[in-house]
Design a protein around this motif. Structure first.
Motif, PDB file in Angstrom:
ATOM      1  N   ASN A  75     -28.696  20.135  26.648  1.00 31.68           N
ATOM      2  CA  ASN A  75     -27.342  20.568  26.289  1.00 31.68           C
ATOM      3  C   ASN A  75     -26.379  19.403  26.271  1.00 31.68           C
ATOM      4  OD1 ASN A  75     -28.471  23.078  26.667  1.00 31.68           O
ATOM      5  ND2 ASN A  75     -27.797  23.155  28.773  1.00 31.68           N
ATOM      6  N   GLU A  76     -26.487  18.557  27.300  1.00 29.33           N
ATOM      7  CA  GLU A  76     -25.596  17.394  27.343  1.00 29.33           C
ATOM      8  C   GLU A  76     -25.802  16.535  26.108  1.00 29.33           C
ATOM      9  OE1 GLU A  76     -25.860  15.012  30.804  1.00 29.33           O
ATOM     10  OE2 GLU A  76     -25.828  16.713  32.163  1.00 29.33           O
ATOM     11  N   THR A  77     -27.075  16.379  25.728  1.00 25.24           N
ATOM     12  CA  THR A  77     -27.367  15.550  24.556  1.00 25.24           C
ATOM     13  C   THR A  77     -26.663  16.086  23.329  1.00 25.24           C
ATOM     14  OG1 THR A  77     -29.557  15.273  25.486  1.00 25.24           O
ATOM     15  CG2 THR A  77     -29.223  14.477  23.275  1.00 25.24           C
ATOM     16  N   CYS A  78     -26.748  17.394  23.145  1.00 28.36           N
ATOM     17  CA  CYS A  78     -26.134  17.983  21.960  1.00 28.36           C
ATOM     18  C   CYS A  78     -24.640  17.695  21.923  1.00 28.36           C
ATOM     19  CB  CYS A  78     -26.389  19.498  21.979  1.00 28.36           C
ATOM     20  SG  CYS A  78     -25.658  20.342  20.620  1.00 28.36           S
ATOM     21  N   TYR A  79     -23.966  17.949  23.019  1.00 26.34           N
ATOM     22  CA  TYR A  79     -22.525  17.774  23.049  1.00 26.34           C
ATOM     23  C   TYR A  79     -22.135  16.308  22.894  1.00 26.34           C
ATOM     24  CZ  TYR A  79     -17.860  17.525  24.963  1.00 26.34           C
ATOM     25  OH  TYR A  79     -16.540  17.258  25.151  1.00 26.34           O
ATOM     26  N   VAL A  80     -22.824  15.455  23.661  1.00 29.11           N
ATOM     27  CA  VAL A  80     -22.442  14.036  23.668  1.00 29.11           C
ATOM     28  C   VAL A  80     -22.684  13.417  22.304  1.00 29.11           C
ATOM     29  CG1 VAL A  80     -23.286  11.853  24.563  1.00 29.11           C
ATOM     30  CG2 VAL A  80     -22.617  13.626  26.121  1.00 29.11           C
ATOM     31  N   GLU A  81     -23.802  13.780  21.683  1.00 32.15           N
ATOM     32  CA  GLU A  81     -24.060  13.226  20.355  1.00 32.15           C
ATOM     33  C   GLU A  81     -23.038  13.720  19.350  1.00 32.15           C
ATOM     34  OE1 GLU A  81     -28.105  13.355  18.779  1.00 32.15           O
ATOM     35  OE2 GLU A  81     -27.679  11.244  19.146  1.00 32.15           O
ATOM     36  N   ALA A  82     -22.645  14.995  19.481  1.00 28.38           N
ATOM     37  CA  ALA A  82     -21.643  15.519  18.552  1.00 28.38           C
ATOM     38  C   ALA A  82     -20.348  14.730  18.674  1.00 28.38           C
ATOM     39  CB  ALA A  82     -21.397  16.996  18.832  1.00 28.38           C
ATOM     40  N   VAL A  83     -19.924  14.468  19.905  1.00 27.71           N
ATOM     41  CA  VAL A  83     -18.670  13.726  20.087  1.00 27.71           C
ATOM     42  C   VAL A  83     -18.817  12.304  19.568  1.00 27.71           C
ATOM     43  CG1 VAL A  83     -17.034  12.907  21.780  1.00 27.71           C
ATOM     44  CG2 VAL A  83     -18.034  15.136  22.045  1.00 27.71           C
ATOM     45  N   GLU A  84     -19.996  11.711  19.801  1.00 26.32           N
ATOM     46  CA  GLU A  84     -20.187  10.350  19.303  1.00 26.32           C
ATOM     47  C   GLU A  84     -20.112  10.299  17.782  1.00 26.32           C
ATOM     48  OE1 GLU A  84     -23.847   9.301  21.063  1.00 26.32           O
ATOM     49  OE2 GLU A  84     -22.959   8.933  23.026  1.00 26.32           O
ATOM     50  N   LYS A  85     -20.588  11.380  17.140  1.00 31.80           N
ATOM     51  CA  LYS A  85     -20.505  11.407  15.690  1.00 31.80           C
ATOM     52  C   LYS A  85     -19.061  11.520  15.230  1.00 31.80           C
ATOM     53  CE  LYS A  85     -24.882  12.583  13.908  1.00 31.80           C
ATOM     54  NZ  LYS A  85     -25.775  12.251  14.984  1.00 31.80           N
ATOM     55  N   LEU A  86     -18.239  12.199  16.022  1.00 34.40           N
ATOM     56  CA  LEU A  86     -16.834  12.318  15.647  1.00 34.40           C
ATOM     57  C   LEU A  86     -16.177  10.953  15.552  1.00 34.40           C
ATOM     58  CD1 LEU A  86     -15.336  15.297  17.646  1.00 34.40           C
ATOM     59  CD2 LEU A  86     -15.396  15.016  15.200  1.00 34.40           C
ATOM     60  N   PHE A  87     -16.660  10.013  16.351  1.00 32.05           N
ATOM     61  CA  PHE A  87     -16.064   8.685  16.323  1.00 32.05           C
ATOM     62  C   PHE A  87     -16.447   7.897  15.083  1.00 32.05           C
ATOM     63  CE2 PHE A  87     -13.639   7.865  20.060  1.00 32.05           C
ATOM     64  CZ  PHE A  87     -14.058   8.811  20.966  1.00 32.05           C
ATOM     65  N   GLY A  89     -19.002   6.101  14.084  1.00 30.31           N
ATOM     66  CA  GLY A  89     -19.532   4.756  14.158  1.00 30.31           C
ATOM     67  C   GLY A  89     -18.758   3.809  15.037  1.00 30.31           C
ATOM     68  N   ALA A  90     -17.605   4.228  15.549  1.00 33.69           N
ATOM     69  CA  ALA A  90     -16.854   3.304  16.399  1.00 33.69           C
ATOM     70  C   ALA A  90     -17.548   3.095  17.725  1.00 33.69           C
ATOM     71  CB  ALA A  90     -15.448   3.857  16.637  1.00 33.69           C
ATOM     72  N   ILE A  91     -18.342   4.090  18.151  1.00 30.61           N
ATOM     73  CA  ILE A  91     -19.099   3.937  19.396  1.00 30.61           C
ATOM     74  C   ILE A  91     -20.548   3.757  19.038  1.00 30.61           C
ATOM     75  CG2 ILE A  91     -19.892   5.087  21.461  1.00 30.61           C
ATOM     76  CD1 ILE A  91     -17.382   6.470  21.730  1.00 30.61           C
ATOM     77  N   GLU A  92     -21.119   2.615  19.485  1.00 26.93           N
ATOM     78  CA  GLU A  92     -22.537   2.413  19.216  1.00 26.93           C
ATOM     79  C   GLU A  92     -23.295   2.517  20.509  1.00 26.93           C
ATOM     80  OE1 GLU A  92     -23.449  -0.917  16.187  1.00 26.93           O
ATOM     81  OE2 GLU A  92     -25.189  -0.368  17.418  1.00 26.93           O
ATOM     82  N   VAL A  93     -24.154   3.500  20.572  1.00 26.95           N
ATOM     83  CA  VAL A  93     -24.884   3.719  21.817  1.00 26.95           C
ATOM     84  C   VAL A  93     -26.021   2.712  21.900  1.00 26.95           C
ATOM     85  CG1 VAL A  93     -26.188   5.412  23.116  1.00 26.95           C
ATOM     86  CG2 VAL A  93     -24.353   6.150  21.616  1.00 26.95           C
ATOM     87  N   PRO A  94     -26.172   2.022  23.023  1.00 25.75           N
ATOM     88  CA  PRO A  94     -27.248   1.028  23.128  1.00 25.75           C
ATOM     89  C   PRO A  94     -28.617   1.683  22.989  1.00 25.75           C
ATOM     90  CG  PRO A  94     -25.776   0.900  25.027  1.00 25.75           C
ATOM     91  CD  PRO A  94     -25.358   2.084  24.244  1.00 25.75           C
TER      92      PRO A  94
END
Lengths: 382, 158, 396
Positions: A75-87, A89-94
């Protein structure tokens, strides 16, 4: 003299020894045969979506844990990835964080399937596998505690990576045996593959009585499965080879090699076998991740601003959770709180299958079917 | 997407950040748009939900195609703008049985009534609850508030 | 004392002896209940990789006493709409057959409470009461779950009674008597390999499965399937009324295991300590071929304590072996209970009527043929050089 059969309405009420949580099933019976079945939910509604609107993006992460509390990291993955997509590309996950996320997801998938199968076997009457699943989950809990600090609800992923790197020595080496199952990840994976899955196969899957109880019961055709919105093992058990890890890759699943097991008949037994085979495939994925993680140190958290304010936009991110397709529709208005969070949970959609699958079967089969659909009420009611 | 562009040339198209397609159609064309997607192979309804902009509601229906050979599948989101009070819209539960409970939840949370729905009742909240529709932005919780217990120290005497 | 006893009229003597025997049987049954209850929880814990009761007493072994005490002091919740006579009588009707079965079981050579010469038929008759009790409690409880459970239970128990009794007929044919003490005596005379377990192996397996079904134990415990029906026909009972059902169930278990031990496993027959020493001594001496000091020492030790082979000591030895066999069978039952899943009602009926009944009939048929053949042809001797082997000797 006329004979009239009267239907009785029984209520498998919110309090019921069947372990699936607070679900109410209204069932009309003619003798022992079910003629109508309707679930009633809402007993565990905790207003997750409304709460999320008043919290910051990072504060929502522990709430997402608690929807499907048996496999919290997905569940955390789903939410966190969704928020990262909102950015955008400004946030690049290592990369290292991505591999850790994948590995944790697959570990959760294994433990979640173990519990699903254990509870289901107990409903069908074999009470021992339920306790064996807890034995194995306890080992997983020790590992999770060492990695994240918590046993079941982790709050581990962050927007931009994970909270902390894996501790020293937890990966272990490929030759770790069962005695290291609760100390190193390699030990756990070897233990599951070489001991637990053969034990489950020997004890339950190949048991004639279990096969009698589940074969031919609750048959779901492929068209019905797609029409009713089924996903995950329920959809794959009906013969549709659809896995969001392959068909719409997220995280770094496109770099990993694994198979997608598919059933043939769409009955409860196929859904059981699909879950067992998925556990084997998860072991495979974890091994690939462990090999990469052992050799590639690096940062696990990107540089993110202190207060996260994604630009205005909407995103709908779907991932393959343990029970099916978990999806998250986030609307952002540029502020620190999400404007709207909609949580699409697979178990909510799967419960609609109960009125379709149950009529015509006996009371005992209703429980078998409910177990095969594998619901977690936290997810159904949010 | 192209098939939709052909049939509804004056609808507003957009792309979400992860590549999904969104289409804003007027209320009268909603059912036709959904049927058009169904016939194009988008037989899987992922979710039906609504967004509450303060002046209007937007109903979002997400449809997907389950094709085992396709990688990188795209979801179509069909959006309809509705008024905040007394909104009604045709139900797609006959076409997509999986949308049944999603529509009930949207009714429960936002107050949008779905015409032709087989069983439009509240789902997550109690059946005859009169408290309103919670996910609206101007929802006020009218339940009686319990007094907050404030403890000042470790012992009451402090 | 003795003079007082002989002064009583004979009828009163019989009555008092009967009362004494009944009390002893009751005490025996309840003691067994406590032990089996504890054993159930500990064995299930062992199988399931946990500890079981641990706090009450040494390693939790007086947990049953704590449980019984709790049941005594619990409130009797009386639902309003129950059918009062049925509801109140059902626990007693359930308990009665469990105790009555113990009257004819031989504990040691000559130690039977009531040596009826219709032993087996008596067992078959008593078993009918179980069904009545299940039905009374299910109907009288005015609860849909109980009704469902008792319907299933009645159907199940009636079906498997037939098979149960038929599986025993083979033993009766071989022993030539319905009296349980005769059956055990014959097995004692035939020795270990003559126990009716071996020639009647089909009957034994059918008996095991049918008795599991009759006792409502997994894999046939759908009468009280927890995950489906809450608690089946005893949902509406609380406190010691429910305790009665539990006592009845466990005492039944021990009772059926005792019957199996008597009919198939030779009851109280088994070697006593002198027998063991003589046997070992003979083996070490290779039956007189190679006398050696150790073997001879064992034989003389056996001679020295030969008194353990008679009288009260023989009775104690017999009872020891009897109880040992009962508990082996109970362990087997529990092992099966915690391993196998539950069958569904229609599969259960299929199994009982379409599979086990024909198999038990086949067993009777086979026993008859083999016995006839053994008698006609004197055990069908086969000569192998100087040794004559008599096949079918088991069936004579």
């Amino acid at each position: 003299m006329e004979q009239q059969a009267q239907e009785i309405l029984i209520n498998m009420g919110p309090q019921h020894p069947s372990t699936h949580g607070v679900l109410r099933l209204m069932v009309k019976l003619n003798g022992e045969t079910v003629t109508w079945c309707q679930p009633d939910i809402g007993y565990l509604h905790r207003c997750f979506e409304k709460l999320a609107e008043s919290k910051t993006y990072t504060q929502v992460i522990p709430y997402t844990d608690r929807t499907d509390y048996l496999s919290a990291i997905t569940n955390e993955t789903c939410y966190v990835e969704a928020v990262e997509k909102l950015f955008q590309g400004a946030i690049e996950v290592p990369e290292r964080a991505q591999y850790i996320r994948v590995m944790m997801n697959e570990l959760q998938r294994i433990t979640s399937h173990l519990l699903a199968l254990g509870a289901w076997a107990m409903d069908v009457g074999a009470m021992t596998p339920f306790l064996y699943c807890w034995r194995d989950r306890e080992k997983a809990y020790s590992l999770f505690e060492q990695i994240t600090g918590a046993r079941q609800l982790y709050n581990y992923l962050r927007i931009g990576g994970v909270r902390n790197d894996l501790p020293e020595g937890i990966i272990g080496s490929p030759s770790d045996g069962e005695d290291k199952a609760d100390k190193t990840l390699w030990g756990f994976v070897n233990y599951i593959e070489s001991y637990v899955i053969p034990q489950w196969n020997g004890l339950v899957t190949n048991n004639r009585i279990f096969q009698y109880r589940t074969q031919g019961v609750g048959v779901l055709s492929a068209e019905d499965a797609v029409a009713y919105g089924a996903s995950g093992p329920v959809l794959r058990g009906s013969g549709v080879k659809w896995d969001l890890r392959k068909n719409r890759p997220y995280l770094i699943y496109d770099r990993l090699e694994f198979d997608v097991p598919v059933g043939t008949n769409g009955d409860c037994f196929d859904r059981w076998v699909v879950r067992i085979k998925e556990m084997e495939q998860s072991c495979r994925i974890i091994k690939q991740c462990l090999e990469w993680l052992a050799e590639n140190p690096g940062p696990v958290m990107a540089k993110v601003p202190r207060v996260l304010k994604p630009p205005k936009g909407e995103v709908y991110h779907r991932i393959e959770g343990s029970r099916g397709e978990v999806a998250c529709y986030i609307v952002s208005d540029g502020g620190p709180n999400p404007y709207k969070v909609k949580w699409r949970s697979p178990c909510f959609t799967h419960l609609q299958l109960m009125p379709l699958l149950c009529p015509g079967h006996k009371v005992a089969d209703v429980i078998a079917i409910l177990g095969s659909i594998d619901i977690v009420l936290g997810e159904v009611d949010r | 997407m192209d098939f939709l562009k052909e049939k509804f040339p004056d609808a507003q198209f957009g792309t979400l950040v992860n590549g999904d397609v969104e289409v804003l159609v007027p209320k009268e064309q909603y059912e036709e748009a959904v049927r058009c997607c169904y016939e194009a192979g988008y037989k899987y309804c992922s979710v039906v939900t609504a967004i509450d902009w303060m002046d209007r509601l937007t109903l979002v229906t997400s449809l997907c195609r389950i094709d085992p050979a396709e990688v990188g599948a795209v979801t179509i989101h069909i959006k309809v703008d509705l008024p905040r009070e007394g909104a009604t819209i045709p139900s797609i539960a006959k076409l997509y049985p999986g949308a049944d409970w999603h529509e009930r939840e949207t009714y429960d949370m936002y107050g949008i009534r779905f015409e032709g729905h087989p069983n439009l009742r509240r789902i997550l909240l109690p059946d005859h609850w009169q408290g309103g529709h919670p996910l609206l932005k101007d929802f006020v919780d009218k339940r009686p508030k319990r007094p907050r217990i404030v403890r000042k120290g470790f012992r009451d005497s402090e | 004392m003795v003079a007082f006893w002989q002064s009583l009229p004979p009828l009163l003597q019989t009555w008092l002896i009967g009362l004494g025997k009944g009390t002893l049987i009751l005490i025996w049954a309840l003691a067994n209940f406590a032990v089996v209850l504890m054993l159930d929880r500990k064995i299930s814990a062992w199988i399931q990789n946990r500890l079981g009761p641990w706090r009450v007493g040494l390693w939790g072994w007086i947990q049953p006493i704590a449980d019984l005490f709790k049941l005594f002091v619990k409130e009797f919740i009386d639902p309003n709409n129950v059918d009062r006579p049925l509801y109140l009588l059902a626990p007693f009707v359930s308990f009665l057959p469990a105790i009555l079965v113990w009257l004819i079981i031989p504990f040691w050579n000559g130690g039977t409470a009531m040596d009826l010469d219709i032993g087996i038929i008596y067992i078959a008759a008593i078993t009918g009461f179980d069904v009545i009790a299940v039905f009374m409690s299910g109907w009288g409880s005015d609860n849909k779950y109980s009704l469902l459970g008792s319907m299933r239970g009645a159907a199940q128990m009636i079906s498997y009674e037939v098979t149960l009794v038929l599986s025993i007929i083979g033993v009766v044919m071989m022993a030539g008597s319905l009296r349980l003490s005769d059956i055990v005596m014959i097995q004692d005379q035939r020795g270990v390999f003559g126990w009716f377990l071996f020639p009647q192996i089909i009957g034994f397996i059918v008996y095991l499965i049918a008795s599991l079904a009759e006792l409502n134990r997994t894999p046939f415990d759908l009468v009280e399937a927890e995950s489906e029906l809450v608690a089946g026909y005893h949902t509406e009972y609380s406190g010691f009324r429910w305790g009665f059902f539990m006592v009845a169930e466990y005492v039944h278990q021990v009772g059926w295991a005792a019957i199996a031990a008597s009919l198939f496993l030779g009851g109280w027959s088994g070697p006593s300590i002198p027998d063991v020493l003589w046997g070992l001594g003979n083996v070490l001496n290779i039956f007189g071929a190679l006398p050696n000091p150790i073997g001879n020492a064992m034989i003389s030790a056996g001679d020295a304590i030969a008194f353990l082979d008679q009288g009260v000591w023989a009775a104690i030895t017999g009872m020891f072996w009897f109880v040992f066999k009962i508990y082996v069978l109970i362990f087997l039952g529990m092992w099966i209970r915690w391993t196998l899943p539950r069958v569904r009602i229609d599969q259960l009926m299929d199994l009982g009527w379409k599979f086990l009944l024909p198999v038990s009939l086949f067993n009777i048929f086979l026993t008859g043929i083999l016995k006839y053949a053994a008698i006609q042809w004197d055990g069908l001797p086969i000569k192998l050089g100087a040794i004559t082997i008599r096949l079918l000797g088991l069936w004579t």
